[in-house]
Design a protein around this motif. Structure first.
Motif, PDB file in Angstrom:
ATOM      1  N   UNK A 150     -13.608  59.541 -24.597  1.00 49.49           N
ATOM      2  CA  UNK A 150     -12.517  58.584 -24.366  1.00 49.49           C
ATOM      3  C   UNK A 150     -12.790  57.350 -25.222  1.00 49.49           C
ATOM      4  N   UNK A 151     -11.800  56.959 -26.019  1.00 45.45           N
ATOM      5  CA  UNK A 151     -11.977  55.805 -26.892  1.00 45.45           C
ATOM      6  C   UNK A 151     -11.594  54.502 -26.183  1.00 45.45           C
ATOM      7  N   UNK A 152     -10.497  54.540 -25.436  1.00 42.25           N
ATOM      8  CA  UNK A 152     -10.005  53.305 -24.818  1.00 42.25           C
ATOM      9  C   UNK A 152      -9.181  53.630 -23.569  1.00 42.25           C
ATOM     10  N   UNK A 153      -9.408  52.841 -22.541  1.00 41.01           N
ATOM     11  CA  UNK A 153      -8.556  52.890 -21.340  1.00 41.01           C
ATOM     12  C   UNK A 153      -7.837  51.555 -21.264  1.00 41.01           C
ATOM     13  N   UNK A 154      -6.533  51.583 -21.371  1.00 38.20           N
ATOM     14  CA  UNK A 154      -5.763  50.353 -21.526  1.00 38.20           C
ATOM     15  C   UNK A 154      -5.254  49.754 -20.214  1.00 38.20           C
ATOM     16  N   UNK A 179      -7.988  58.994 -26.893  1.00 38.93           N
ATOM     17  CA  UNK A 179      -9.191  59.813 -27.087  1.00 38.93           C
ATOM     18  C   UNK A 179      -9.688  59.619 -28.524  1.00 38.93           C
ATOM     19  N   UNK A 180     -10.993  59.545 -28.670  1.00 42.11           N
ATOM     20  CA  UNK A 180     -11.598  59.400 -30.008  1.00 42.11           C
ATOM     21  C   UNK A 180     -11.265  60.635 -30.850  1.00 42.11           C
ATOM     22  N   UNK A 181     -10.640  60.422 -32.006  1.00 39.66           N
ATOM     23  CA  UNK A 181     -10.194  61.541 -32.850  1.00 39.66           C
ATOM     24  C   UNK A 181     -11.067  61.731 -34.097  1.00 39.66           C
ATOM     25  N   UNK A 220     -11.704  58.608 -15.667  1.00 38.25           N
ATOM     26  CA  UNK A 220     -12.358  58.731 -16.974  1.00 38.25           C
ATOM     27  C   UNK A 220     -13.240  57.518 -17.249  1.00 38.25           C
ATOM     28  N   UNK A 221     -14.178  57.700 -18.179  1.00 43.54           N
ATOM     29  CA  UNK A 221     -15.093  56.626 -18.575  1.00 43.54           C
ATOM     30  C   UNK A 221     -15.112  56.536 -20.097  1.00 43.54           C
TER      31      UNK A 221
END
Length: 530
Positions: free
Chosen positions: A114-118, A134-136, A318-319
Motif C-alpha cells: 500500500x502506497x498511501x491511505x488518503x 497501491x505501489x505500482x 490496510x497498512x
C-alpha cells in the motif's frame, strides 16, 4: 354670748366639713371601689388557663397521632390515575442499533505494498473519491518489459481489452452513483414537502386565530377581512399554500424520475458489460503476451482505489508499506439507515410489513425518527438452550423473529446508536379512558371506584357508573357515565372497600407509564441495556 357665737361657729364649721365629705361620697356612690389585686389569685388563674390549653393541645396531638397511625398503617397507598384522554393505540416496543442500509467493504487482490491511505476512520467520503493507492513500482516494471516484447498489434489489443474491462467498472460506479443520487433526491424532496405541509397547517391555524380575534371587535365581515392581523395572516397562508404545491411537485417528480434514472444507469452498465464480452469473444485468439500485458494494465488501473459509496469510513484494515491481506477498509452510508430487531414469539402475529415505527433514544431527547417495517422473518431464531448452570429465569426466554425497520426520516441518529423502536400495530386513537383493571361490573352495570379527598391526606372510596367503549392493550374507552375529568380512578379496585377510607400513592400521576398504550416490551434486557 361670745362663747355661744364661738360654739355655733365651730358647729357650723364641723357641719360644713361633714357636708363636703358627704357630698363627695355621694358624688362617687356609683363608682366601684378599687380593690387591690392579690398576686396569689393571678397565679391561680394562669395555672388554670395553662391547664386547659394543655388539655386542648394534648387532644389535638392525640388526634393527629391517630390520623398518622391510620395513614401509616395504609402503607404506600392505593394506585390511582386521573380520568382523561388516553391513547388506545397498540404498540410493540423493541430495541435495536442503527445500521447502514449499504456497507461497502473495499477489497484488493493486488499483492503489492500500500502506497498511501488518503482517509482516516470517521472521515466522510463521496462516491468516486480516491481513498487508497497501491505501489505500482513492480507493476510498471512488468508493463515495460512486456511492452518491449510485444508487437504494436499486441499492445493495441491489450489496451482494447483493458479498456473494455475498465468501462464495465466505470459503468458500475456510475450506476451506483446515479441510483444513490436519485434516492437522495427523493429523501430531500420528501422532507421539504413534509416541512411545507406542516408549515401550511401552522399558517392556517394562525389565520383562523387572527380571524377569531378580529370577529370579537368587528361589526361586519368586511371589517374582519380588512383587519391588519387577518390580512398579514392571509398573506402568509397564501405563500405557504403556494410553497406546498411547489414542494409537492418536486417530490412527485423525484419519485417518478427514479425509475427512469435507475433504468438508464442499469442500461449503461449492461452495455459496457456486453461490449467487454464482445471484445473478449472477437479476440479469443489473443496471444499469451497480449493477455499478460492486458492483465498488468488492469492491475495498474486497479492500483487507484475509489469509494463506490457516499458515507463515512468506519474501519481501515490496510497498512502503508504492507501488501493488503484482502480487506482495505469499510465505508458505510450513514444517511440511509435501518434497524434490525428481534420480535418475541408472543408478538409475531401483531407485527406486519408496512407498519409505521417511531424511533427514540433513552438518554438523548434530541434523537428521534420514523420508519417502516420492511421485512419480518417467518422463521424463529431459537433462544439459547437452558443448561443446568443456567438461571431458571432463562427458561422463560422467548424465541425471536428477526425484523428489519427502514428509517425513513431521522433527527441526529448516528451509526451504531442504540434506539428504542415502537411499532404501531393499531390505529391511532386518543379518547377518554381508564385502565381496564379499574372497571368492575354487577347487576347495576359497569362502574369504577374514585378516590374523593376528605382532608388530612385521606380519601373516601366513591362508586361511579361508567359505560364502556372499545378496548386497547391497557386502557378501555369510557363513552359516558358519572366520571369527570380529573377524577382519581382507583386502578386496582379489589384492594379497597366502597365508602372506605384510603390513602393514595403519592407516585400516582395524571397519566401512568402506559400513556401511549400498554405496549409490549419484547426486549428482556431492555432496562439493563439502556
Amino acid at each position: 354670748m361670745e362663747n355661744g357665737f364661738d360654739q355655733t361657729t365651730a358647729q357650723g364649721d364641723n357641719k360644713s366639713a361633714w357636708d363636703d365629705k358627704y357630698r363627695n361620697n355621694m358624688g362617687n356612690k356609683n363608682k366601684k371601689p378599687k380593690r387591690k389585686r392579690s398576686k396569689k389569685g393571678l397565679i391561680i388563674v394562669l395555672i388554670i388557663v395553662a391547664a386547659v390549653g394543655g388539655l386542648i393541645a394534648y387532644g389535638v396531638s392525640k388526634a393527629k397521632s391517630a390520623v398518622k397511625a391510620v395513614t401509616d398503617a395504609m402503607g404506600d397507598g392505593v394506585l390511582v390515575e386521573e380520568f382523561g384522554k388516553k391513547d388506545l393505540s397498540a404498540y410493540v416496543d423493541v430495541t435495536g442499533v442503527a445500521e447502514s442500509q449499504k456497507t461497502e467493504k473495499i477489497i484488493s487482490t493486488l499483492q503489492y505494498p500500500v502506497k498511501e491511505i488518503r482517509v482516516e476512520v470517521g472521515d466522510r467520503v463521496k462516491a468516486g473519491d480516491v481513498v487508497c493507492t497501491i505501489d505500482t513500482t513492480e507493476i510498471d516494471k512488468q508493463i515495460k518489459d512486456l511492452e518491449a516484447q510485444a508487437s504494436d498489434s499486441e499492445r493495441l489489443k491489450a489496451k482494447q481489452l483493458e479498456m473494455a474491462n475498465h468501462n464495465v467498472n466505470s459503468a458500475a460506479s456510475n450506476r451506483d452513483r446515479a441510483i444513490s443520487g436519485a434516492n437522495r433526491n427523493i429523501d430531500e424532496t420528501k422532507k421539504d414537502f413534509e416541512n411545507a405541509d406542516a408549515d401550511y397547517y401552522k399558517k392556517l391555524e394562525e389565520y383562523n386565530q387572527a380571524v377569531a380575534e378580529a370577529e370579537k371587535i368587528a361589526t361586519n365581515t368586511d371589517a374582519v377581512h380588512s383587519n391588519p392581523a387577518v390580512v398579514a395572516a392571509k398573506s402568509a397562508l397564501d405563500a405557504a399554500n403556494e410553497a406546498w404545491y411547489v414542494k409537492e411537485a418536486a417530490y412527485k417528480q423525484a419519485t417518478n424520475s427514479y425509475d427512469d434514472t435507475a433504468a438508464s444507469a442499469e442500461q449503461s452498465y449492461q452495455s459496457a458489460v456486453d461490449s467487454a464480452e464482445l471484445e473478449s469473444i472477437n479476440n479469443s485468439s489473443y496471444s499469451t503476451l497480449t493477455t499478460q500485458l492486458a492483465s498488468y494494465y488492469k492491475m495498474k488501473n486497479d492500483s487507484v482505489i475509489l469509494s463506490k459509496t457516499t458515507g463515512v469510513v468506519t474501519s481501515i484494515d490496510a497498512t502503508v508499506g504492507l501488501a493488503p491481506t484482502g480487506m482495505i477498509m469499510t465505508i458505510q452510508d450513514d444517511k440511509n439507515l435501518e434497524v434490525n430487531v428481534g420480535i418475541k414469539e408472543r408478538d409475531i402475529f401483531s407485527v406486519k410489513k408496512g407498519m409505521e415505527v417511531e424511533l427514540s433514544n433513552s438518554t438523548l431527547a434530541n434523537v428521534s425518527g420514523k420508519g417502516t417495517v420492511t421485512k419480518v422473518d417467518t422463521f424463529a431464531t431459537e433462544a439459547p438452550a437452558v443448561t443446568t448452570q443456567t438461571m431458571q429465569a432463562a427458561a422463560a426466554q422467548d424465541n425471536t423473529f428477526n425484523a428489519k425497520i427502514t428509517i425513513t426520516d431521522n433527527t441526529d441518529i448516528l451509526l451504531g446508536m442504540k434506539l428504542k423502536v415502537r411499532i404501531a400495530t393499531g390505529e391511532e386513537l386518543r379518547t377518554d379512558a381508564v385502565p381496564y383493571t379499574a372497571i368492575l361490573s354487577d347487576a347495576e352495570g359497569d362502574y369504577v371506584y374514585v378516590a374523593q379527598e376528605i382532608g388530612n391526606g385521606m380519601y373516601s372510596v366513591v362508586r361511579k357508573s361508567v359505560e364502556k367503549g372499545m378496548s386497547g392493550d391497557y386502557y378501555t374507552e369510557i363513552k359516558s357515565g358519572d366520571l369527570v375529568a380529573g377524577d382519581k380512578v382507583i386502578c386496582y379496585p379489589s384492594t379497597v372497600t366502597e365508602n372506605g377510607m384510603i390513602k393514595i400513592n403519592e407516585n400516582s400521576n395524571s397519566e401512568s407509564s402506559n400513556t401511549k398504550g400498554k405496549g409490549t416490551d419484547t426486549d428482556a434486557n431492555k432496562n439493563s441495556e439502556e
